[in-house]
Write a protein that holds these residues in place. Structure first.
Motif, PDB file in Angstrom:
ATOM      1  N   ILE A  26     -32.832   8.772   5.296  1.00  8.81           N
ATOM      2  CA  ILE A  26     -32.827   9.705   6.305  1.00  8.81           C
ATOM      3  C   ILE A  26     -31.618  10.364   6.608  1.00  8.81           C
ATOM      4  CG2 ILE A  26     -35.003   8.418   7.285  1.00  8.81           C
ATOM      5  CD1 ILE A  26     -33.213   7.472   9.309  1.00  8.81           C
ATOM      6  N   ASN A  27     -30.598  10.238   6.190  1.00  8.89           N
ATOM      7  CA  ASN A  27     -29.313  10.716   6.229  1.00  8.89           C
ATOM      8  C   ASN A  27     -28.671  10.280   7.841  1.00  8.89           C
ATOM      9  OD1 ASN A  27     -29.217  11.580   3.834  1.00  8.89           O
ATOM     10  ND2 ASN A  27     -29.789  13.922   4.466  1.00  8.89           N
ATOM     11  N   ALA A  28     -29.006   9.295   8.298  1.00  5.78           N
ATOM     12  CA  ALA A  28     -28.497   8.826   9.519  1.00  5.78           C
ATOM     13  C   ALA A  28     -26.906   8.262   9.470  1.00  5.78           C
ATOM     14  CB  ALA A  28     -29.321   7.636  10.226  1.00  5.78           C
ATOM     15  N   ASP A  29     -26.444   8.332  10.520  1.00  6.39           N
ATOM     16  CA  ASP A  29     -24.879   7.841  10.495  1.00  6.39           C
ATOM     17  C   ASP A  29     -25.023   6.509  10.932  1.00  6.39           C
ATOM     18  OD1 ASP A  29     -23.681  10.263   9.524  1.00  6.39           O
ATOM     19  OD2 ASP A  29     -24.042  10.848  11.616  1.00  6.39           O
ATOM     20  N   LEU A  30     -25.934   6.035  11.864  1.00  7.89           N
ATOM     21  CA  LEU A  30     -25.774   4.745  12.468  1.00  7.89           C
ATOM     22  C   LEU A  30     -27.190   4.466  12.802  1.00  7.89           C
ATOM     23  CD1 LEU A  30     -23.577   4.091  15.958  1.00  7.89           C
ATOM     24  CD2 LEU A  30     -26.019   3.521  15.495  1.00  7.89           C
ATOM     25  N   LEU A  31     -27.708   3.035  12.465  1.00  9.41           N
ATOM     26  CA  LEU A  31     -28.769   2.278  12.978  1.00  9.41           C
ATOM     27  C   LEU A  31     -28.735   1.424  14.182  1.00  9.41           C
ATOM     28  CD1 LEU A  31     -29.935   1.801   9.416  1.00  9.41           C
ATOM     29  CD2 LEU A  31     -30.893   3.528  10.832  1.00  9.41           C
ATOM     30  N   ALA A  32     -29.112   1.793  15.291  1.00 11.50           N
ATOM     31  CA  ALA A  32     -29.024   1.077  16.280  1.00 11.50           C
ATOM     32  C   ALA A  32     -30.540  -0.198  16.207  1.00 11.50           C
ATOM     33  CB  ALA A  32     -28.952   1.663  17.706  1.00 11.50           C
ATOM     34  N   LEU A  33     -30.348  -1.173  16.064  1.00 13.95           N
ATOM     35  CA  LEU A  33     -31.259  -2.120  15.570  1.00 13.95           C
ATOM     36  C   LEU A  33     -31.565  -3.598  16.590  1.00 13.95           C
ATOM     37  CD1 LEU A  33     -31.145  -2.120  11.649  1.00 13.95           C
ATOM     38  CD2 LEU A  33     -32.530  -0.538  13.267  1.00 13.95           C
TER      39      LEU A  33
ATOM     40  N   LEU B  69     -23.637   0.052  11.889  1.00 18.52           N
ATOM     41  CA  LEU B  69     -24.869  -0.679  12.293  1.00 18.52           C
ATOM     42  C   LEU B  69     -24.243  -1.160  13.915  1.00 18.52           C
ATOM     43  CD1 LEU B  69     -27.158  -2.621  12.449  1.00 18.52           C
ATOM     44  CD2 LEU B  69     -25.596  -4.765  11.762  1.00 18.52           C
ATOM     45  N   GLY B  70     -25.429  -0.507  14.737  1.00 16.05           N
ATOM     46  CA  GLY B  70     -25.368  -0.847  16.218  1.00 16.05           C
ATOM     47  C   GLY B  70     -26.086  -2.192  16.297  1.00 16.05           C
TER      48      GLY B  70
ATOM     49  N   LEU C  39     -12.615   0.007  17.533  1.00 12.44           N
ATOM     50  CA  LEU C  39     -13.168  -1.094  16.579  1.00 12.44           C
ATOM     51  C   LEU C  39     -14.503  -1.458  17.793  1.00 12.44           C
ATOM     52  CD1 LEU C  39     -11.077  -3.416  14.537  1.00 12.44           C
ATOM     53  CD2 LEU C  39     -12.308  -1.411  13.903  1.00 12.44           C
ATOM     54  N   PHE C  40     -15.832  -2.005  17.128  1.00 15.32           N
ATOM     55  CA  PHE C  40     -16.698  -2.503  18.208  1.00 15.32           C
ATOM     56  C   PHE C  40     -17.165  -1.693  19.381  1.00 15.32           C
ATOM     57  CE2 PHE C  40     -14.063  -5.660  16.028  1.00 15.32           C
ATOM     58  CZ  PHE C  40     -14.724  -6.313  14.843  1.00 15.32           C
ATOM     59  N   LYS C  41     -17.365  -0.469  19.168  1.00 14.26           N
ATOM     60  CA  LYS C  41     -17.943   0.345  20.273  1.00 14.26           C
ATOM     61  C   LYS C  41     -19.308  -0.213  20.722  1.00 14.26           C
ATOM     62  CE  LYS C  41     -15.516   4.368  18.762  1.00 14.26           C
ATOM     63  NZ  LYS C  41     -15.799   5.868  18.323  1.00 14.26           N
ATOM     64  N   THR C  42     -19.203  -0.175  22.339  1.00 13.50           N
ATOM     65  CA  THR C  42     -20.391  -0.677  22.984  1.00 13.50           C
ATOM     66  C   THR C  42     -21.183   0.514  23.643  1.00 13.50           C
ATOM     67  OG1 THR C  42     -18.898  -1.025  25.005  1.00 13.50           O
ATOM     68  CG2 THR C  42     -19.458  -2.864  23.115  1.00 13.50           C
ATOM     69  N   SER C  43     -22.478   0.460  23.669  1.00  9.85           N
ATOM     70  CA  SER C  43     -23.267   1.622  24.437  1.00  9.85           C
ATOM     71  C   SER C  43     -24.705   0.636  24.864  1.00  9.85           C
ATOM     72  CB  SER C  43     -23.643   2.542  23.423  1.00  9.85           C
ATOM     73  OG  SER C  43     -24.324   2.274  22.370  1.00  9.85           O
TER      74      SER C  43
ATOM     75  N   LEU D 184     -21.966  -2.652  19.135  1.00 11.71           N
ATOM     76  CA  LEU D 184     -22.738  -3.560  19.793  1.00 11.71           C
ATOM     77  C   LEU D 184     -23.567  -3.028  20.706  1.00 11.71           C
ATOM     78  CD1 LEU D 184     -19.990  -6.396  20.516  1.00 11.71           C
ATOM     79  CD2 LEU D 184     -21.638  -6.254  18.659  1.00 11.71           C
ATOM     80  N   ASN D 185     -24.853  -3.258  20.934  1.00  6.37           N
ATOM     81  CA  ASN D 185     -25.649  -2.827  21.926  1.00  6.37           C
ATOM     82  C   ASN D 185     -26.856  -3.728  22.341  1.00  6.37           C
ATOM     83  OD1 ASN D 185     -26.273  -0.908  19.184  1.00  6.37           O
ATOM     84  ND2 ASN D 185     -28.075  -2.145  19.654  1.00  6.37           N
ATOM     85  N   PRO D 186     -27.548  -3.720  23.352  1.00  2.47           N
ATOM     86  CA  PRO D 186     -28.826  -4.400  23.673  1.00  2.47           C
ATOM     87  C   PRO D 186     -29.927  -3.949  22.390  1.00  2.47           C
ATOM     88  CG  PRO D 186     -28.360  -3.409  25.521  1.00  2.47           C
ATOM     89  CD  PRO D 186     -27.245  -2.452  24.294  1.00  2.47           C
TER      90      PRO D 186
END
Length: 391
Positions: free
Chosen positions: A284-291, A316-317, A5-9, A352-354
């Motif tokens: 757009i068929n994305a799996d993840l949005l990093a926003l 959601l990122g 859960l809650f992966k970070t990059s 979670l991400n910057p």
């Protein structure tokens, strides 16, 4: 045992440092050879990887250490593409006064920021970031993410009408070749093995927040603009076509969207919620949005996550660190922001991400390593609290 859960990059770019910047200049001047430069890039990339591992980041990125900036580096990777400074591009712009006004308003060092320009038929030469991915995988046993400029960003920023029209009838024609090139690169990346493929598309917010008036060099303000609705349709076509080339059994298809990241002066950066992009996000068929969500300029989480086309259909990122601020974020603030997101989406769909990278342009980083360590440390601590609550 660590939960998934809650992966970070990180989003992508990290400060290159004086040694890399000097080495790039020496390489350009013929004072060192490519092998010497690559050895230094490898050394500094290893340091960035180790930093992420020491901070316990879940998914490791390269830091883009060998890239001039987040998009111009492709001029070194593709045939038919040349690198120009913004000052050099001025020679080919019809409305020179307006272009100079844009650069002055946006705090842009026109002589040092480079752009990749279409100066011939664009050709795939076998590698955009594939070699970078191979090296990254050799430096870590953790899952990895590779980052690329998105197909709309690339098409839009490459199109300099007074030059590119000698080779393509329109930027739409150029875009079709960009799709083909990215699909070839994706096949190569997935053959190597990659956990997340992220495309960066900051240009999308420029379309919807400037009322048809080009104002940011990041998306080639020189490029002829259509009606915003038509432009979003064009962007959707390009991004979806490329995303469809990603085998979801092998990699997560991710798109990063922010509002620009080259200055610490937030007053010159774009403002507005993601709602005008909901149709595009759902198509757009994305799996993840990093926003980008750590800044009030991004609007409220509810405006995005309450939409049924997005809610639990995508990961959601969540942007929880502002890369332009030196101060580290409060762990409680990050934790509570994540908890707010969890009122709309399932825990399995929150990472979670910057908000963005820490050094979009190699010679213009918005932060430094000591601050970055502290900021990322707060994000990881908040992640651990969330895992303790939800595992």
């Amino acid at each position: 045992m660590k939960t998934n859960l809650f992966k970070t990059s990180l989003i992508g770019s990290m400060p290159r440092g004086h040694e890399i910047l000097m080495a790039r200049r020496k390489l350009s001047a013929g004072l060192i050879d490519q092998e010497t430069y690559e050895k230094l890039v490898d050394e500094k990339t290893k340091e960035v990887v180790k930093l992420q591992e020491d901070l316990d980041i879940d998914i490791i990125t390269s830091g883009e250490i060998g890239r001039d900036n987040y998009v111009s580096f492709i001029s070194e990777k593709l045939g038919g593409v040349s690198q120009m400074s913004m000052a050099e591009m001025l020679d080919y712009v019809d409305d020179k006064r307006e272009f100079e006004n844009i650069l002055n308003t946006l705090d842009v060092p026109a002589s040092s920021i480079k752009n990749a320009i279409c100066t011939g038929k664009v050709e795939y030469t076998g590698d955009i970031v594939a070699s970078e991915l191979k090296k990254l995988k050799s430096f870590t046993d953790r899952p990895v993410k590779i980052t690329l400029p998105g197909p709309y960003l690339v098409t839009r920023s490459m199109w300099l009408p007074n030059v590119s029209s000698n080779y393509y009838d329109s930027k739409e024609d150029l875009g079709e070749d960009i799709i083909k090139i990215f699909k070839k690169e994706i096949a190569k990346l997935q053959g190597i093995g990659v956990d997340v493929i992220q495309f960066d598309e900051p240009v999308l917010t420029e379309i919807v927040f400037t009322e048809g008036r080009p104002r940011t060099f990041m998306c080639a303000s020189l490029s002829q603009r259509k009606d915003p609705t038509e432009e979003l349709e064009f962007a959707t076509h390009l991004i979806k076509s490329v995303m469809d080339g990603i085998d979801s059994e092998k990699s997560i298809a991710s798109m990063h969207v922010c509002r620009g990241n080259w200055s610490k002066d937030e007053s010159i950066l774009l403002e507005g919620p993601y709602t005008p992009l909901l149709d595009l996000f759902s198509d757009i068929n994305a799996d993840l949005l990093a926003l980008e969500f750590s800044t009030p300029r991004a609007g409220e989480l509810k405006s995005l996550l309450a939409d049924e086309r997005i809610k639990n259909k995508l990961i959601l990122g969540l942007g929880v660190l502002n890369p332009r601020f030196d101060e580290k974020e409060d762990v409680d603030v990050i934790y509570n922001r994540a908890k707010e997101a969890l009122t709309y989406i399932d825990k399995e769909n929150l990472w979670l991400n910057p908000d963005c990278g820490f050094a979009t342009f190699s010679n213009r980083p918005v932060n430094e390593y000591e601050n970055i360590k502290a900021k990322v440390g707060s994000m990881v601590e908040a992640r651990d609290r969330l895992r303790a609550d939800y595992e």
